[in-house]
Design a protein around this motif. Structure first.
Motif, mmCIF file in Angstrom:
data_model
loop_
_atom_site.group_PDB
_atom_site.id
_atom_site.type_symbol
_atom_site.label_atom_id
_atom_site.label_comp_id
_atom_site.label_asym_id
_atom_site.label_seq_id
_atom_site.Cartn_x
_atom_site.Cartn_y
_atom_site.Cartn_z
ATOM 1 N N ARG A 289 0.832 -1.206 0.000
ATOM 2 C CA ARG A 289 0.000 0.000 0.000
ATOM 3 C C ARG A 289 0.868 1.259 0.000
ATOM 4 N NH1 ARG A 289 -3.126 -3.820 2.544
ATOM 5 N NH2 ARG A 289 -5.297 -3.837 1.880
ATOM 6 N N TRP A 290 1.916 1.247 0.813
ATOM 7 C CA TRP A 290 2.814 2.410 0.850
ATOM 8 C C TRP A 290 3.538 2.549 -0.489
ATOM 9 C CZ3 TRP A 290 8.147 3.125 0.457
ATOM 10 C CH2 TRP A 290 8.600 4.408 0.784
ATOM 11 N N LEU A 291 3.985 1.440 -1.066
ATOM 12 C CA LEU A 291 4.712 1.490 -2.330
ATOM 13 C C LEU A 291 3.834 2.037 -3.450
ATOM 14 C CD1 LEU A 291 6.621 -1.911 -2.097
ATOM 15 C CD2 LEU A 291 7.629 0.374 -1.999
ATOM 16 N N VAL A 292 2.576 1.601 -3.522
ATOM 17 C CA VAL A 292 1.668 2.122 -4.547
ATOM 18 C C VAL A 292 1.405 3.600 -4.312
ATOM 19 C CG1 VAL A 292 -0.678 1.986 -5.461
ATOM 20 C CG2 VAL A 292 0.609 -0.111 -5.036
ATOM 21 N N GLN A 293 1.272 3.972 -3.057
ATOM 22 C CA GLN A 293 1.058 5.385 -2.716
ATOM 23 C C GLN A 293 2.233 6.237 -3.187
ATOM 24 O OE1 GLN A 293 0.223 5.947 1.417
ATOM 25 N NE2 GLN A 293 0.079 8.156 1.266
ATOM 26 N N LYS A 296 5.553 3.454 -6.688
ATOM 27 C CA LYS A 296 6.608 2.474 -6.941
ATOM 28 C C LYS A 296 5.938 1.136 -7.268
ATOM 29 C CE LYS A 296 9.800 4.868 -3.802
ATOM 30 N NZ LYS A 296 10.678 4.755 -2.604
ATOM 31 N N ILE A 297 5.329 1.090 -8.442
ATOM 32 C CA ILE A 297 4.483 -0.043 -8.801
ATOM 33 C C ILE A 297 5.291 -1.332 -8.952
ATOM 34 C CG2 ILE A 297 2.780 -0.901 -10.433
ATOM 35 C CD1 ILE A 297 1.927 1.578 -8.838
ATOM 36 N N SER A 298 6.455 -1.256 -9.595
ATOM 37 C CA SER A 298 7.253 -2.468 -9.795
ATOM 38 C C SER A 298 7.694 -3.064 -8.460
ATOM 39 C CB SER A 298 8.470 -2.161 -10.669
ATOM 40 O OG SER A 298 9.304 -1.181 -10.056
ATOM 41 N N GLN A 299 8.063 -2.191 -7.506
ATOM 42 C CA GLN A 299 8.449 -2.687 -6.184
ATOM 43 C C GLN A 299 7.245 -3.262 -5.439
ATOM 44 O OE1 GLN A 299 10.925 0.050 -3.870
ATOM 45 N NE2 GLN A 299 11.560 1.071 -5.770
ATOM 46 N N ALA A 300 6.081 -2.655 -5.657
ATOM 47 C CA ALA A 300 4.861 -3.175 -5.031
ATOM 48 C C ALA A 300 4.546 -4.571 -5.558
ATOM 49 C CB ALA A 300 3.689 -2.227 -5.296
ATOM 50 N N ILE A 317 -2.671 -4.992 -7.407
ATOM 51 C CA ILE A 317 -2.143 -3.764 -7.994
ATOM 52 C C ILE A 317 -3.276 -2.935 -8.588
ATOM 53 C CG2 ILE A 317 -0.786 -2.836 -9.919
ATOM 54 C CD1 ILE A 317 0.918 -3.587 -7.560
ATOM 55 N N ALA A 318 -4.194 -3.595 -9.299
ATOM 56 C CA ALA A 318 -5.329 -2.874 -9.886
ATOM 57 C C ALA A 318 -6.172 -2.224 -8.806
ATOM 58 C CB ALA A 318 -6.176 -3.838 -10.716
#
Length: 546
Positions: A289-293, A296-300, A317-318
């Motif tokens: 959740r923090w990564l998407v925020q 940082k989609i690839s790391q998420a 992810i979606a």
């Protein structure tokens, strides 16, 4: 009802369920929905299954909620031919049940729980060691300095709890854990090697900052990585390990009677979990959740694979990117917590911790031994040990009930039980008819109070807060609420004896009972149930985008 096989195909494709006979069709539909398919952009599906927005979130709705029933009768045929081969279904992988999916999450919950153990250990370690360190450092006659040794930890924890939110937002959850290990380790070493009281107080201050940060980020991290269906159970582990940490501190003090210098070892032992916390978090996945925020989609995607398996990546992810707060808004500032959009939910978090502390738990725990002694209980140490055992036992029971009964119902039950227990304690000290039984009644009332507390008022607030706060304010709002916890904790510990001396223990306990009843009224009107709901669903309801 769990969907055991979910295939996600490119585009808006219907996923199909294959059943072969009329007689077995309905039962297999209920018990073996191998491949219920829906458009990802639509939440309603055939057979009324709706994909929740959190990890492993499946909800059961009405039959045929999207465009009518897909199970259409025909006199000639009742079977629906699968248009997706078994090989395709294998490639698109099943949505795992909570029990299977949680297997990869548990190790990281365990690592985070080292912060909760340190929380409890540092709170409890000074109780047994104070008498011996006072003799060693020459402050036996100076009760003021002894008071500073005890209370400096709480002052540091207040600072740490506010700091933890900003650190978690800026650096991420796992890096904040690693940073948190620094004051915890250095503080423990200073306490263990102190040759004067000033060094010891500095060490306690650093340890306090460390456990303050832990108190904010442990429930935050566990809540954000836990599957929806077992988030309550895993979240309550935080409180359980705090209790275990306190118990570990009591056990660590057993050799003191034979070795007065053992108090140094007691402080030094806490270095071990501090180092393990840093090492464990170096290999733990960041909160998706923090990564998407942070976009940082690839790391998420990597984090989701590590936590839940590659089969969950597309779905989560979606869903996370669809969350308006998660992808379109910047992190909130401190003043945003008091905006019209967030103030109500933030005030609920602060009030829960305020009620938790004003209900008297720390007064009961801190002074249970002296209360038992004044009541004439022969073995006050044994009575206090019983209180500790009740706390652990109640927390274990709460963990098993969290995802079955729900957070709100446990809170109401807990505060009601605490009110009844406090009323019993008050009457045992004020009614002359009960005077001959005041000793046993004080033990029974205290144990019932602690048991009631551990069923809801203890574990639920730290679990509930990360659930009800929107993603962009979650870290800071949790930190603010924990700050309320530490400030009220400090003042209750400071003022309890003075208030008890002025008004008497019976009136003080009657006041605690009244506060518990007020908490029941407040919770009934203002707290929402979060059981079985994803964090994104809760956020959309409580903090809709403006």
């Amino acid at each position: 009802m769990q969907a055991t096989h979910l295939g996600i195909i490119k585009g808006n494709v219907s996923l199909h369920v294959q059943y072969h006979t009329v007689d077995r069709g309905l039962s297999q539909l209920r018990n073996r929905p191998n491949s219920v398919c829906m458009s990802h952009s639509e939440r309603a599906s055939c057979f009324g299954l709706r994909l929740g927005s959190g990890p492993m979130g499946l909800e059961l709705g009405g039959v045929g909620t999207a465009g009518g029933s897909v199970f259409r009768s025909s006199a000639k045929s009742r079977s629906v031919k699968a248009q997706v081969s078994d090989e395709d279904l294998e490639d698109n992988a099943p949505l795992k049940s909570p029990s299977k999916s949680s297997g990869s999450v548990l190790p990281y919950v365990g690592v985070a729980s080292l912060g909760a153990i340190l929380f409890g250990y540092h709170l409890g370690v000074v109780n047994g060691a104070l008498e011996y360190l006072a003799k060693d450092l020459g402050i036996v006659e100076n009760t003021v300095l002894q008071g500073w040794v005890v209370s400096t930890l709480l002052a540091g924890a207040t600072v740490g709890s506010f700091t933890g939110g900003s650190l978690a937002d800026h650096f991420g959850r796992t890096k904040t854990f690693i940073l948190d290990a620094i004051p915890l380790t250095i503080g423990s070493i200073l306490c263990a090697t102190a040759t004067n009281v000033e060094t010891l107080i500095l060490g306690r201050l650093l340890c306090g900052i460390g456990i303050g940060i832990s108190s904010a980020i442990v429930p935050l991290y566990i809540s954000e990585i836990s599957p929806t269906e077992i988030r309550g159970t895993l979240g309550s582990i935080n409180q359980l390990f705090i209790c275990i940490g306190i118990l570990a501190a009591l056990v660590a003090g057993l050799p003191l009677a034979g070795n007065p210098l053992w108090w140094r070892t007691m402080f030094g032992l806490s270095v071990i979990p501090s180092v393990l916390l840093a090492l464990g978090m170096a290999f733990s996945p960041e909160s998706p959740r923090w990564l998407v925020q942070q976009r940082k989609i690839s790391q998420a995607e990597v984090a989701i694979k590590k936590l839940y398996g590659k089969n969950k990546v597309t779905e989560l992810i979606a869903d996370l990117t669809e969350s308006s707060q998660g992808s379109e808004e910047q992190d909130a500032g401190w003043f945003d917590l008091f905006s019209r959009r967030y103030f109500k939910v933030v005030s609920v978090g602060a009030m829960l911790f305020l009620f938790q502390q004003l209900a008297g738990i720390n007064a009961v725990v801190y002074y249970s031994t002296s209360v038992f002694r004044n009541a004439g209980v022969a073995s006050d140490v044994a009575a206090s040990a019983l209180v500790g055992a009740a706390n652990v036992f109640g927390t274990v029971i709460a963990s098993s009930l969290m995802d079955k009964k729900g957070r709100k119902s446990l809170l109401i039950t807990s505060f009601t039980g605490m009110a009844a227990s406090m009323l019993l304690l008050s009457l045992s000290f004020s009614w002359k008819a009960l005077a001959p039984y005041s000793g046993p009644l004080s033990v029974i009332g205290t144990v019932l109070y602690v048991l009631s507390f551990s069923l809801g008022a203890g574990p639920v607030p730290a679990l509930l807060l990360p659930e009800i706060f929107a993603s962009r304010i979650r870290a800071k709002a949790v930190a603010l609420s924990l700050g309320m916890h530490w400030i009220s904790n400090f003042f209750i510990g400071l003022c309890f004896l003075s208030v008890m001396t002025k008004f008497g223990i019976s009136k003080v306990y009657l006041g605690f009972a009244t506060i518990c009843l007020l908490a029941v009224v407040y919770i009934s009107s203002n707290v929402v149930e979060t059981k079985g709901r994803s964090l994104e669903d809760i956020e959309r309801e409580l903090s809709p985008a403006i």
